[in-house]
Write a protein that holds these residues in place. Structure first.
Motif: not given
Length: 242
Positions: A14-16, A22-29, A52-53
């Motif tokens: 997920i961190e990668t 791919k998961f930009p800041a502000g986006s929802r997982l 952990a994240l």
């Protein structure tokens, strides 16, 4: 042990994805179920990875809304290194006072729940789960939401890095008999409604844990020195050169 650490692989994946955009800041997982399917793991594993994240400062969990990616530039938590000694010291300070507060407020039902965790430990039923329940019940017994949240956060920190998990794993299963005896001393103090003794019993429990962590660290350091010495001895050995 492998199952317990499985979530760290998911954290890395997920961190990668976050770092690559791919998961930009502000986006929802994606939802928990979708992530579980994507990474071919269970939903509890995804849950552990999200915790952990969150502790690392990479995501924020918003109740009834979802999990949102944080801007790593603005998040200071991700760069701060916390070790097992710091976590244990913090737990000792906080949980000592939590035990003192709980002594005055704990109900008979909560004492029964607490006693059941002791029974589970003595019968060898998932020691780690029973240990976590034991400390959670005491926090709940304060009937103070801030205290409950503090203890929960410290347990999250306990699982916030591979190093802390490995340090705890190296000592927590060393002497179950002593752990059970310490938990029983805490339980007896709480049952007696003795705030001072409850605090002392909790401090004694964590004091042994800290000393055991130091012993484990010293043992690892000694093994490293022996290994380096052995390698150097082999390098300079006359027999080896002959």
């Amino acid at each position: 042990m492998a199952a317990k650490r499985l979530f760290w692989g998911i954290v890395d994946l997920i961190e990668t994805s976050i770092n690559s955009g791919k998961f930009p800041a502000g986006s929802r997982l994606p939802p928990e179920r979708e992530l579980a399917q994507r990474f071919n793991v269970s939903r509890p594993t995804i849950r552990e990875a999200i915790i952990a994240l969150e502790v690392r400062g990479r995501v924020e969990v918003k109740t009834s809304s979802g999990v949102y990616v944080l801007d790593s530039q603005k998040s200071g938590k991700a760069s701060k290194k916390i070790n097992a000694f710091e976590v244990t010291q913090a737990r000792a300070v906080v949980e000592g006072e939590v035990a003192a507060l709980a002594a005055a407020a704990i109900t008979e039902e909560e004492l029964d729940e607490l006693h059941q965790t002791l029974t589970d430990m003595e019968e060898g039923k998932n020691m780690q789960a029973a240990d976590k329940d034991f400390h959670r019940i005491i926090a709940d017994a304060t009937h103070n939401e801030a205290m409950k949240s503090l203890v929960a956060s410290l347990w999250e920190l306990r699982a916030s890095s591979k190093e802390i998990i490995e340090d705890y794993d190296s000592v927590c299963s060393k002497d179950n008999a002593k752990t059970i005896a310490e938990h029983r001393a805490i339980y007896n103090a709480l049952k007696s409604r003795d705030a001072s003794q409850s605090r002392t019993a909790m401090h004694e429990h964590f004091d042994r844990l800290i000393n055991t962590l130091f012993e484990a660290e010293e043992s690892r350091a000694l093994e490293k020195i022996k290994k380096e010495s052995s390698e150097k001895r082999d390098m300079y050995s006359i027999r080896r050169q002959a």
